[in-house]
Design a protein around this motif. Sequence first.
Motif, PDB file in Angstrom:
ATOM      1  N   VAL D 237      19.562  37.846 -71.403  1.00 14.43           N
ATOM      2  CA  VAL D 237      18.859  36.524 -70.912  1.00 14.43           C
ATOM      3  C   VAL D 237      18.564  35.602 -72.151  1.00 14.43           C
ATOM      4  CG1 VAL D 237      16.536  37.953 -71.162  1.00 14.43           C
ATOM      5  CG2 VAL D 237      16.829  35.908 -69.373  1.00 14.43           C
ATOM      6  N   PHE D 238      18.216  36.212 -73.276  1.00  9.35           N
ATOM      7  CA  PHE D 238      18.094  35.459 -74.444  1.00  9.35           C
ATOM      8  C   PHE D 238      19.559  34.803 -74.498  1.00  9.35           C
ATOM      9  CE2 PHE D 238      17.834  35.163 -79.011  1.00  9.35           C
ATOM     10  CZ  PHE D 238      17.004  34.111 -79.172  1.00  9.35           C
ATOM     11  N   ALA D 239      20.586  35.511 -74.837  1.00 11.81           N
ATOM     12  CA  ALA D 239      21.711  34.871 -75.127  1.00 11.81           C
ATOM     13  C   ALA D 239      21.977  33.616 -74.028  1.00 11.81           C
ATOM     14  CB  ALA D 239      22.896  35.703 -74.832  1.00 11.81           C
ATOM     15  N   ALA D 240      21.657  34.020 -72.777  1.00 11.65           N
ATOM     16  CA  ALA D 240      21.981  32.974 -71.887  1.00 11.65           C
ATOM     17  C   ALA D 240      20.993  31.588 -72.079  1.00 11.65           C
ATOM     18  CB  ALA D 240      21.191  33.359 -70.487  1.00 11.65           C
ATOM     19  N   LEU D 241      19.850  31.746 -72.835  1.00  9.18           N
ATOM     20  CA  LEU D 241      18.999  30.625 -72.984  1.00  9.18           C
ATOM     21  C   LEU D 241      19.681  30.145 -74.349  1.00  9.18           C
ATOM     22  CD1 LEU D 241      15.628  32.053 -72.273  1.00  9.18           C
ATOM     23  CD2 LEU D 241      16.809  30.376 -70.981  1.00  9.18           C
ATOM     24  N   VAL D 242      20.183  30.672 -75.236  1.00 10.63           N
ATOM     25  CA  VAL D 242      20.821  30.154 -76.586  1.00 10.63           C
ATOM     26  C   VAL D 242      22.040  29.422 -76.187  1.00 10.63           C
ATOM     27  CG1 VAL D 242      22.040  30.599 -78.419  1.00 10.63           C
ATOM     28  CG2 VAL D 242      20.256  32.316 -77.729  1.00 10.63           C
ATOM     29  N   ARG D 243      22.778  29.874 -75.065  1.00 12.48           N
ATOM     30  CA  ARG D 243      24.100  28.978 -74.475  1.00 12.48           C
ATOM     31  C   ARG D 243      23.320  27.533 -74.155  1.00 12.48           C
ATOM     32  NH1 ARG D 243      28.455  29.380 -75.684  1.00 12.48           N
ATOM     33  NH2 ARG D 243      28.518  31.565 -75.323  1.00 12.48           N
ATOM     34  N   ILE D 244      22.430  27.513 -73.267  1.00 13.92           N
ATOM     35  CA  ILE D 244      21.602  26.203 -72.617  1.00 13.92           C
ATOM     36  C   ILE D 244      21.264  25.426 -73.807  1.00 13.92           C
ATOM     37  CG2 ILE D 244      20.035  25.253 -71.332  1.00 13.92           C
ATOM     38  CD1 ILE D 244      20.034  27.883 -69.644  1.00 13.92           C
ATOM     39  N   ALA D 245      20.629  26.242 -74.849  1.00 17.09           N
ATOM     40  CA  ALA D 245      19.919  25.486 -75.970  1.00 17.09           C
ATOM     41  C   ALA D 245      20.913  24.543 -76.636  1.00 17.09           C
ATOM     42  CB  ALA D 245      19.036  26.408 -76.707  1.00 17.09           C
ATOM     43  N   SER D 246      22.133  25.128 -76.608  1.00 19.68           N
ATOM     44  CA  SER D 246      23.285  24.654 -77.581  1.00 19.68           C
ATOM     45  C   SER D 246      23.864  23.308 -77.072  1.00 19.68           C
ATOM     46  CB  SER D 246      24.498  25.744 -77.549  1.00 19.68           C
ATOM     47  OG  SER D 246      25.307  25.648 -76.678  1.00 19.68           O
ATOM     48  N   VAL D 247      23.659  22.793 -75.484  1.00 19.77           N
ATOM     49  CA  VAL D 247      24.212  21.826 -74.771  1.00 19.77           C
ATOM     50  C   VAL D 247      23.883  20.679 -75.791  1.00 19.77           C
ATOM     51  CG1 VAL D 247      24.532  20.671 -73.025  1.00 19.77           C
ATOM     52  CG2 VAL D 247      24.252  22.972 -72.860  1.00 19.77           C
ATOM     53  N   PRO D 248      22.431  20.300 -75.832  1.00 21.86           N
ATOM     54  CA  PRO D 248      22.318  18.921 -76.542  1.00 21.86           C
ATOM     55  C   PRO D 248      22.829  18.556 -77.893  1.00 21.86           C
ATOM     56  CG  PRO D 248      20.260  19.909 -75.382  1.00 21.86           C
ATOM     57  CD  PRO D 248      21.139  21.060 -75.449  1.00 21.86           C
ATOM     58  N   ARG D 249      22.646  19.808 -78.516  1.00 19.79           N
ATOM     59  CA  ARG D 249      23.677  19.683 -79.796  1.00 19.79           C
ATOM     60  C   ARG D 249      25.066  19.393 -79.803  1.00 19.79           C
ATOM     61  NH1 ARG D 249      27.684  22.292 -81.295  1.00 19.79           N
ATOM     62  NH2 ARG D 249      28.141  22.696 -83.509  1.00 19.79           N
ATOM     63  N   SER D 250      25.835  19.793 -78.702  1.00 23.96           N
ATOM     64  CA  SER D 250      27.220  19.533 -78.519  1.00 23.96           C
ATOM     65  C   SER D 250      27.515  18.371 -78.051  1.00 23.96           C
ATOM     66  CB  SER D 250      27.990  20.655 -77.899  1.00 23.96           C
ATOM     67  OG  SER D 250      27.952  22.112 -78.560  1.00 23.96           O
ATOM     68  N   LEU D 251      26.763  17.928 -77.426  1.00 27.45           N
ATOM     69  CA  LEU D 251      26.680  16.596 -76.651  1.00 27.45           C
ATOM     70  C   LEU D 251      26.575  15.516 -77.728  1.00 27.45           C
ATOM     71  CD1 LEU D 251      26.599  15.523 -73.615  1.00 27.45           C
ATOM     72  CD2 LEU D 251      24.038  15.558 -73.890  1.00 27.45           C
ATOM     73  N   VAL D 252      26.094  15.535 -78.876  1.00 30.45           N
ATOM     74  CA  VAL D 252      25.835  14.721 -79.778  1.00 30.45           C
ATOM     75  C   VAL D 252      27.461  14.143 -80.195  1.00 30.45           C
ATOM     76  CG1 VAL D 252      25.090  13.938 -82.269  1.00 30.45           C
ATOM     77  CG2 VAL D 252      23.838  15.544 -80.548  1.00 30.45           C
ATOM     78  N   ALA D 253      28.515  15.037 -80.275  1.00 32.04           N
ATOM     79  CA  ALA D 253      29.593  14.712 -80.744  1.00 32.04           C
ATOM     80  C   ALA D 253      30.242  13.729 -79.561  1.00 32.04           C
ATOM     81  CB  ALA D 253      30.624  15.940 -80.648  1.00 32.04           C
ATOM     82  N   PHE D 254      29.906  14.197 -78.296  1.00 35.87           N
ATOM     83  CA  PHE D 254      30.376  12.815 -77.374  1.00 35.87           C
ATOM     84  C   PHE D 254      29.712  11.594 -77.580  1.00 35.87           C
ATOM     85  CE2 PHE D 254      31.993  16.880 -76.203  1.00 35.87           C
ATOM     86  CZ  PHE D 254      33.316  16.791 -75.668  1.00 35.87           C
TER      87      PHE D 254
END
Lengths: 212, 212, 456, 456
Positions: D237-254
């Motif tokens: 469940v923590f790993a699932a949250l890390v995945r979600i938390a990574s979205v805004p960061r990866s979005l910056v490239a776009f």
Amino acid sequence: MTDLQPLYEAILEGDAATAKATVQEALIESIDPQELLDKFMIPAMDEVGRRFETNEYFVPELLISARAMKGALELIRPKLADKGAKPIAKVVIGTVKGDLHDIGKNLVAAMLEGGGFEVIDLKVDVSPEQFVQTAKEQGAQIIAMSALLTTTMPGMKATVDAVNNAGLHDKVKIMIGGAPVTQRYADEIGADGFSENASAAVRLARQLVGAE
Amino acid sequence: MTDLQPLYEAILEGDAATAKATVQEALIESIDPQELLDKFMIPAMDEVGRRFETNEYFVPELLISARAMKGALELIRPKLADKGAKPIAKVVIGTVKGDLHDIGKNLVAAMLEGGGFEVIDLKVDVSPEQFVQTAKEQGAQIIAMSALLTTTMPGMKATVDAVNNAGLHDKVKIMIGGAPVTQRYADEIGADGFSENASAAVRLARQLVGAE
Amino acid sequence: MAIGLAITNLDEFTYGKSPKPIKCGRGVEIGNGRVIPEINFTLPPIDINPETWPEVLRQYSEMITGICERAVALGSSGILVEVETLPPMTVNPSWGVEVSRLVADKLDYYYEKRQLHSAFRLTPNDTREHQRPPRMRSGMYWDGMKEFFERSGEAGADLISIESTGGKEINDIALMDADVHALVFALGIIAPRDMEFLWREIVDSCKRNNVIPAGDSACGFANTAMVLAEQRMLPRVFAALVRIASVPRSLVAFEQGAVGPSKDCAYEGPYIKAITGSPISMEGRTAACAHFSSVGNISQAVCDCWSNESVQNVRLLSGYAPTVSMEQLEYDCRLLNVASQTPEDGRKMRDWLVASDSSHDPQAYVLRPDVVMRISKTMIEEDTPYLRVRAGLRCGLAEIRSAISANQLTLPVTEMKWMDRLYRQIDSLPNDETEFIEMMLPKLADAPWIPSEYGF
Amino acid sequence: MAIGLAITNLDEFTYGKSPKPIKCGRGVEIGNGRVIPEINFTLPPIDINPETWPEVLRQYSEMITGICERAVALGSSGILVEVETLPPMTVNPSWGVEVSRLVADKLDYYYEKRQLHSAFRLTPNDTREHQRPPRMRSGMYWDGMKEFFERSGEAGADLISIESTGGKEINDIALMDADVHALVFALGIIAPRDMEFLWREIVDSCKRNNVIPAGDSACGFANTAMVLAEQRMLPRVFAALVRIASVPRSLVAFEQGAVGPSKDCAYEGPYIKAITGSPISMEGRTAACAHFSSVGNISQAVCDCWSNESVQNVRLLSGYAPTVSMEQLEYDCRLLNVASQTPEDGRKMRDWLVASDSSHDPQAYVLRPDVVMRISKTMIEEDTPYLRVRAGLRCGLAEIRSAISANQLTLPVTEMKWMDRLYRQIDSLPNDETEFIEMMLPKLADAPWIPSEYGF
Ligand SMILES: [Zn+2]
Ligand SMILES: [Zn+2]
Ligand SMILES: [Zn+2]
């Protein structure tokens, strides 16, 4: 007299504050520190290890318990007779030259500490010479290396060779790990042991120094 | 005078009867056998090879052309001057000790024959001693081994060693192949070449004896 | 005496379900609604001898442990594990038994401690081909095989299979020359004779040992052709015909008492399932580790077990290759089983698997469920393997021909001329089996086989 | 300023199609109806130095040739080839350029001679983490990276990606302790700052070189968590949250100009696709060769390219592992593309892929297309990466919690207590970003990072 069961529980739950407070009270009441260690603290860490092995505990829980144990241990160590207070063995640990991936290495280091080893962490990108020199200076019994990249694995062989050339291999055992590393590779380069993951690493370290 | 274009076509189409008939007529008319060979037969086999390489021809077509070529060659060989009639080289071929899988080996043998090599086929389950002895007795330039099983691959190394020990490796090149065999394995055991498949084997054999 | 197809309705010819499901091992049901992963594994290059034996056992233990751990982690509802021994383990059955027992014990352990359902298929080798010409009914190789069959219970096997080789010595010749007559002699005449002899023995042995006789594979015949076609050594259309020709031979095992699941590498499986109703194991894209093929998806269309064929214990970035295969198979089965929760959806998935491959290659086309049913029907209207092979080849080539005309199948230009060549060869097969045998025996006088080993 | 989702209708959130398709390379279209295989490969264990360099080149040539041959044999309609260089090739860009050029030239050859459509994604390494603490904006590592980006055209790249590591030094600490605050500081505060710096540079360089800036991967953050969860080191469940938390960061490239396809190992891809409309590459069961996971099927549900992540050039029974992966990917794509010939059927397949995994693991659950859309929506209603991470974590944990209540997701007993722990940590994140930063800076005073490298 202080109820000591909370000490066991505090270490098990990773509650460092309670663990230290309980130890302090007990010392004030002149309870034998050796008894604290043998009857509560070590059994608690054993239970933590058991829970980790059986997947009831995760790494964060193990680390937090290990820190509570360390805190409590620092309080009683000065009061202890020699017996039982010394670390099982000294381990020099690091990732090999060129390899900066240290999360696995950090896990192993933390778990070795929680398991009663003294860990000298050389961090990342460690040259064969650094491993050899530190092991020699510190009188370590184990060198533990990790590599995450297949391209940096040769650093393991170079370190084993350096240990051999320094005539140190009769005093120091070498253990290796990391995603691309195998038992066969360990055999091939003359390392003394390989572990598939961090929890197996503690067992391996114990075996290597004859503590199990 | 006999039209010789049908000789070319007959070999290309694998029509052994027509190929032989055309050669016989030509010989009766005292046409230079060397010319038959150089202008029609060899170009036909070259075209067969080209078609095979470009996947226009399959093995059965290649084999049938090779047989037509062989039949025609037997008729002119006695009439030929030395030049051009000799096989490119002699190849001793077989599957290694313990390995009974010969379909790949048979393919390579047939294709080497079609490609102008003389092939001495020791069949299957061939010991290092048999390879060495036959190569020595027959004055072969190449030993070709195949293995389909990973468990029988060590037979290749044993044969290379036997060739070395017999002091024969300066006269004989060793080529290997088979599903589990790799270039790396060839390098490791000291073989002179590895081929991924039957058509590459002919090219490799030519290179090894300097015919290409 | 003509028999009927066990599956007569195309709608009921789908994956995961067969008319005669099997219960076996530790709580595994095959063909009863869910596709089960069948995981196979073998040693990396290693010489097998008494000195290396401890390492061999260590590797088997490592492989089966990795597989079981991964199956548990993924919550698998059950796995079929195959050990296809290496030849020295059949020549010396004590070795084979020891390796098998190790695997069976691990499966017991994971069943008891981790509730992993499993069954164990043991596949000894047909070592009779280890001498040329092969002796099929006596000698040390046959003795070793018989002993291994007899010790299958002791070895912990739940199912016994084999990839038998009777007739392969002639089939090899047929493949090199793409010679239909030699092919029919191998697969229609002598292979069935050996299958009858061999499978009577296996079924008897299974009865004594309470092991399930599962089925045979024409691997050495039809998969050799498939691999050669993949390497462009043989025309694909010829390889497709070899596949069809192998059906009557593999059917003999079931006539002798085999009940399935047919072996993974037996791509003739869909025919066996249509004819007998027994469940089948199949392999495709997940077996790319073992061989490339042009039937990666369509092979899955009517499977009951889904396999990786075989993978060596080599290290990949994530872990050992057998564990990697286990994960891939489990995900594939999950998807199939989710899709088949209604019969209509299951058929939809089946039809996509079929449509994705069937137009690319005649070898894929002849695995189309409808084509399988039509060819199977013409085959079993005949009484003998010879006539079945002949009928299957005729029907199969006609199916391919009309598929090309209807643009349902594309054939490379280089293969078009083969259509006629193959037609002429098939067309010239006599009606009378005895006439065919008398025609072939002199032609095969120099071939490396012993006619008396096939009862001639 | 809040933006809207690019995909607002769940029915239009499916595989093979994205609102902003890309044409690239030699006739490849991504996100325009068909899923494309993306094939990756790397060297087996070998030391890279001038002496071994010829062998390195030989191996790359062997790998790409095997891949192209297999793609041609299977009649692939187009492939995306990724070369993720090894660190010495980024430190010394001339090496990286040479390897890339070799691959690009082979692709040209196969396009001209065999009509194989292809595009080439080049992924240099983020070598800045090769010193501790890392220097993000200067020094020899950054110089090497900048040079490599600038030479991407010369290297023959059609697309540029990276798995950048800004903030990883803090994320590593967060993972060890499952510390949400440190995680949010890493992924919500400092990683986005570095992404903005890095991707501005990459996009500028791409413009000069006529190369497509494709996207970044939070591999070092979220996949590390995933792998540790798979090894039972961290709660899923923590790993699932890390995945979600990574979205805004990866979005910056776009936000900086990347247009996709997002990188295969960026499992945050579905979020990126929902938010930006750019096509994405994903990996799952076919990437078991690189790492195990619990999202083997669901990861495929909305992919535009389908990848094997990475495989070493080791020999398997059939051939080299990269060729094996090529075959598996091609068959997987065939199946997807056959199924999506009508939108309804494509959704059916998507939903099966989803249903087969989503209840097994929270990491799978948060890849459900409907869940992705809901979480994405709450994230982009916020204006800064910090607030987006906070909103995503809140929403994600609530989604997981209600899925458990509704029996749509099962969580191991050992993880249940983590639900509350994580909730408390998320709940205590302040509204004000400055307040959060001031709270965290002293706590991270001893951590191995240089605040000024992130503009502090
Ligand atoms: Zn087989
Ligand atoms: Zn098999
Ligand atoms: Zn990655």
